[in-house]
Enzyme design. Structure first.
Site, PDB file in Angstrom:
ATOM      1  N   GLY A   1      27.982 -46.062 -19.358  1.00  0.00           N
ATOM      2  CA  GLY A   1      27.196 -45.690 -20.678  1.00  0.00           C
ATOM      3  C   GLY A   1      25.830 -45.520 -20.209  1.00  0.00           C
ATOM      4  O   GLY A   1      24.500 -45.420 -21.120  1.00  0.00           O
TER       5      GLY A   1
ATOM      6  N   ARG B   1      22.189 -40.406  -3.752  1.00  0.00           N
ATOM      7  CA  ARG B   1      21.971 -39.865  -2.684  1.00  0.00           C
ATOM      8  C   ARG B   1      22.314 -39.741  -1.372  1.00  0.00           C
ATOM      9  O   ARG B   1      22.374 -39.107   0.046  1.00  0.00           O
ATOM     10  CB  ARG B   1      20.564 -38.607  -3.181  1.00  0.00           C
ATOM     11  CG  ARG B   1      20.114 -37.718  -4.237  1.00  0.00           C
ATOM     12  CD  ARG B   1      19.134 -37.830  -4.439  1.00  0.00           C
ATOM     13  NE  ARG B   1      18.579 -39.040  -5.446  1.00  0.00           N
ATOM     14  CZ  ARG B   1      17.106 -39.080  -6.086  1.00  0.00           C
ATOM     15  NH1 ARG B   1      16.348 -37.777  -5.694  1.00  0.00           N
ATOM     16  NH2 ARG B   1      17.136 -39.360  -6.437  1.00  0.00           N
TER      17      ARG B   1
ATOM     18  N   TYR C   1      24.563 -39.913 -21.916  1.00  0.00           N
ATOM     19  CA  TYR C   1      26.206 -39.599 -22.213  1.00  0.00           C
ATOM     20  C   TYR C   1      26.095 -40.127 -23.624  1.00  0.00           C
ATOM     21  O   TYR C   1      25.975 -40.798 -23.896  1.00  0.00           O
ATOM     22  CB  TYR C   1      27.491 -38.766 -21.393  1.00  0.00           C
ATOM     23  CG  TYR C   1      26.556 -38.186 -20.121  1.00  0.00           C
ATOM     24  CD1 TYR C   1      26.422 -37.338 -20.011  1.00  0.00           C
ATOM     25  CD2 TYR C   1      26.111 -38.932 -19.039  1.00  0.00           C
ATOM     26  CE1 TYR C   1      26.539 -36.158 -19.218  1.00  0.00           C
ATOM     27  CE2 TYR C   1      25.078 -38.181 -17.982  1.00  0.00           C
ATOM     28  CZ  TYR C   1      26.052 -36.649 -17.753  1.00  0.00           C
ATOM     29  OH  TYR C   1      24.796 -36.243 -17.718  1.00  0.00           O
TER      30      TYR C   1
HETATM   31  C1  LIG Z   1      24.904 -35.223  -7.101  1.00  0.00           C
HETATM   32  C2  LIG Z   1      25.030 -36.743  -8.419  1.00  0.00           C
HETATM   33  C3  LIG Z   1      25.706 -36.420  -9.012  1.00  0.00           C
HETATM   34  C4  LIG Z   1      25.183 -37.077 -10.450  1.00  0.00           C
HETATM   35  N1  LIG Z   1      26.794 -37.601 -10.652  1.00  0.00           N
HETATM   36  C5  LIG Z   1      26.482 -38.968 -11.428  1.00  0.00           C
HETATM   37  C6  LIG Z   1      27.938 -39.473 -12.210  1.00  0.00           C
HETATM   38  O1  LIG Z   1      28.273 -38.604 -12.439  1.00  0.00           O
HETATM   39  N2  LIG Z   1      27.351 -40.721 -12.985  1.00  0.00           N
HETATM   40  C7  LIG Z   1      26.061 -40.731 -13.198  1.00  0.00           C
HETATM   41  O2  LIG Z   1      26.126 -42.472 -13.868  1.00  0.00           O
HETATM   42  N3  LIG Z   1      25.414 -41.220 -12.125  1.00  0.00           N
HETATM   43  C8  LIG Z   1      25.185 -40.021 -11.706  1.00  0.00           C
HETATM   44  N4  LIG Z   1      24.469 -40.094 -10.656  1.00  0.00           N
HETATM   45  C9  LIG Z   1      23.543 -40.393 -10.729  1.00  0.00           C
HETATM   46  C10 LIG Z   1      23.142 -41.486  -9.373  1.00  0.00           C
HETATM   47  O3  LIG Z   1      24.303 -42.186  -9.387  1.00  0.00           O
HETATM   48  C11 LIG Z   1      22.177 -42.760  -9.131  1.00  0.00           C
HETATM   49  O4  LIG Z   1      21.694 -42.895  -9.915  1.00  0.00           O
HETATM   50  C12 LIG Z   1      20.590 -41.365  -8.924  1.00  0.00           C
HETATM   51  O5  LIG Z   1      20.871 -40.763  -8.088  1.00  0.00           O
HETATM   52  C13 LIG Z   1      19.942 -42.548  -8.403  1.00  0.00           C
HETATM   53  O6  LIG Z   1      20.449 -43.099  -7.174  1.00  0.00           O
HETATM   54  P1  LIG Z   1      19.760 -42.387  -5.631  1.00  0.00           P
HETATM   55  O7  LIG Z   1      18.361 -42.679  -5.793  1.00  0.00           O
HETATM   56  O8  LIG Z   1      20.149 -43.677  -5.252  1.00  0.00           O
HETATM   57  O9  LIG Z   1      20.313 -40.725  -6.150  1.00  0.00           O
HETATM   58  C14 LIG Z   1      24.699 -38.355 -10.045  1.00  0.00           C
HETATM   59  C15 LIG Z   1      23.359 -38.051  -8.834  1.00  0.00           C
HETATM   60  C16 LIG Z   1      23.587 -37.380  -8.202  1.00  0.00           C
HETATM   61  C17 LIG Z   1      22.853 -36.493  -7.129  1.00  0.00           C
END
Ligand SMILES: Cc1cc2nc3c(=O)[nH]c(=O)nc-3n(C[C@H](O)[C@H](O)[C@H](O)COP(=O)(O)O)c2cc1C
Length: 353
Positions: free
Chosen positions: A177, A311, A181
């Site tokens: 959610g 990440r 999207y």
């Molecule tokens: C390569 C990539 C793909 C992602 N795909 C999704 C996804 O499919 N669904 C989603 O809810 N968030 C997606 N995100 C967001 C991450 O779940 C996360 O919320 C965001 O990267 C922040 O967290 P971080 O600072 O630990 O990376 C994606 C992030 C990255 C880097």
């Protein structure tokens, strides 16, 4: 070593060996023609099985919900069988994995949908930015406003996909959610201009959660939201009021968890944590990857029960072991994030390896 990230979590519905979860991340390596997961995906997720919980990449619950080339689905038998390989590998490695159900709504293009027009709450396109398709970046298409019957079908598709997820061996599902999207489009002022019952912005989200919980059990159902996030032309005039109301409707259902992404000017965790009676998973989203110190602070102050790293888990398959050892972390690379093969996917080294 005494990091709160390494403490077990025992919630009413969710029990985890540690509180360092892997956030959902789209990696676009499924077979594009069929949406069926491929064997390297099993290896990728199994490498990360020491996460307290893995949330899978976004998976389409409906053919019109696919977000791009190589995004996997959960709409048919072949996809279920493909996912079985992934869940078996994760379980064999001692892990737990939820499937993230991700209907993209207007964040799409006919080239991704075999020529069909994307659907959304209302016929308003994303005004800037482009979407990645197999034939290169394209402007976002103007979506078709969903009929009442199509809204009901979209709700039901989440329930069916959730049943498929359980058949495929997932431990539960997370409804996406967040981030602009389909569910977030209904929650917003900018993408939801409806005048029917869904003019009530929280209604679609609640119906999807209720349908999924009825299909597989509330204790296996999670919801991810990103209150105040403005990506993809999302405007929420008053996120505090809107999300408090959403939580009010979901509290007491006995959900596995609520996953809150905090990214904007609205201090979502501080505001919503005291209002959420169940398990709360947190992720901070900013230009730099969410780090250990921020996560530990969220756990220590009670703002979160579990912290989901995106990440850092992508680049560190053994993140909990590295936290335990105070070891240096691999830095995520820009190449191989979306699509391709093993490069940038399976080749991040483990400690000592
Ligand atoms: C390569 C990539 C793909 C992602 N795909 C999704 C996804 O499919 N669904 C989603 O809810 N968030 C997606 N995100 C967001 C991450 O779940 C996360 O919320 C965001 O990267 C922040 O967290 P971080 O600072 O630990 O990376 C994606 C992030 C990255 C880097």
């Amino acid at each position: 070593m005494n990091s709160p990230l390494l403490q077990p979590y025992r919630g009413a519905a969710l029990q985890l060996p540690n509180r360092a979860a892997m956030a959902p991340m789209t990696r676009s390596r499924a077979d594009d023609a069929t949406g069926v997961p491929v064997p390297i995906m099993a290896e990728y997720y199994a490498q990360r099985a020491s996460a307290g919980l893995i949330v899978s990449e976004g998976v389409w619950p409906h053919r019109l919900g696919k977000g791009g080339p190589g995004v996997p689905g959960l709409t048919d038998r072949a996809q279920v069988e493909g996912w079985r390989g992934v869940t078996r590998a994760v379980h064999a490695a001692g892990g737990r994995v939820f499937a993230q159900l991700w209907h993209v709504g207007r964040v799409c293009h006919p080239d991704i949908l075999g020529g069909e027009r994307p659907v959304a709450p209302s016929a308003t396109a994303i005004s800037h930015g482009r979407i990645h398709t197999a034939s290169g970046p394209k402007d976002y298409a103007v979506p078709r406003a969903m009929s009442a019957a199509e809204v009901a079908e979209a709700v039901e598709s989440h329930a069916t996909a959730a049943r498929h997820a359980i058949e495929a061996g997932f431990d539960g599902v997370e409804i996406n959610g967040a981030y602009g999207y389909l569910v977030a489009q209904f929650l917003s002022d900018s993408a939801n201009l409806r005048t029917d019952a869904y003019a009530d912005h929280v209604r679609f989200a609640i119906e999807v959660v209720e349908a999924v919980a009825a299909a597989i059990g509330a204790e296996r159902t999670g919801l991810r939201v990103s209150p105040g996030n403005a990506q993809l032309d999302i405007v929420e005039s008053d996120p505090a009021t809107r999300y408090r109301r959403l939580l009010g409707a979901l509290n007491g259902m006995g959900l596995a968890y609520l996953h809150v992404v905090e990214s904007g000017t609205y201090a979502a965790l501080e505001d919503l944590r005291p209002r959420w009676q169940g398990t709360l998973v947190a992720t901070y989203d900013g230009p730099e990857p969410g780090d250990r110190e921020t996560a530990e602070k969220a756990l220590r102050t009670g703002l979160a029960d579990v912290y989901a790293f995106g990440r850092l888990f992508l680049a560190n398959p053994d993140l909990p072991q590295r936290i335990a050892a105070d070891a240096p972390l691999n830095v995520p690379r820009g190449s191989g994030l979306y699509g391709g093969g093993a490069e940038g996917y399976l080749d991040y080294p483990r400690l000592g390896g």
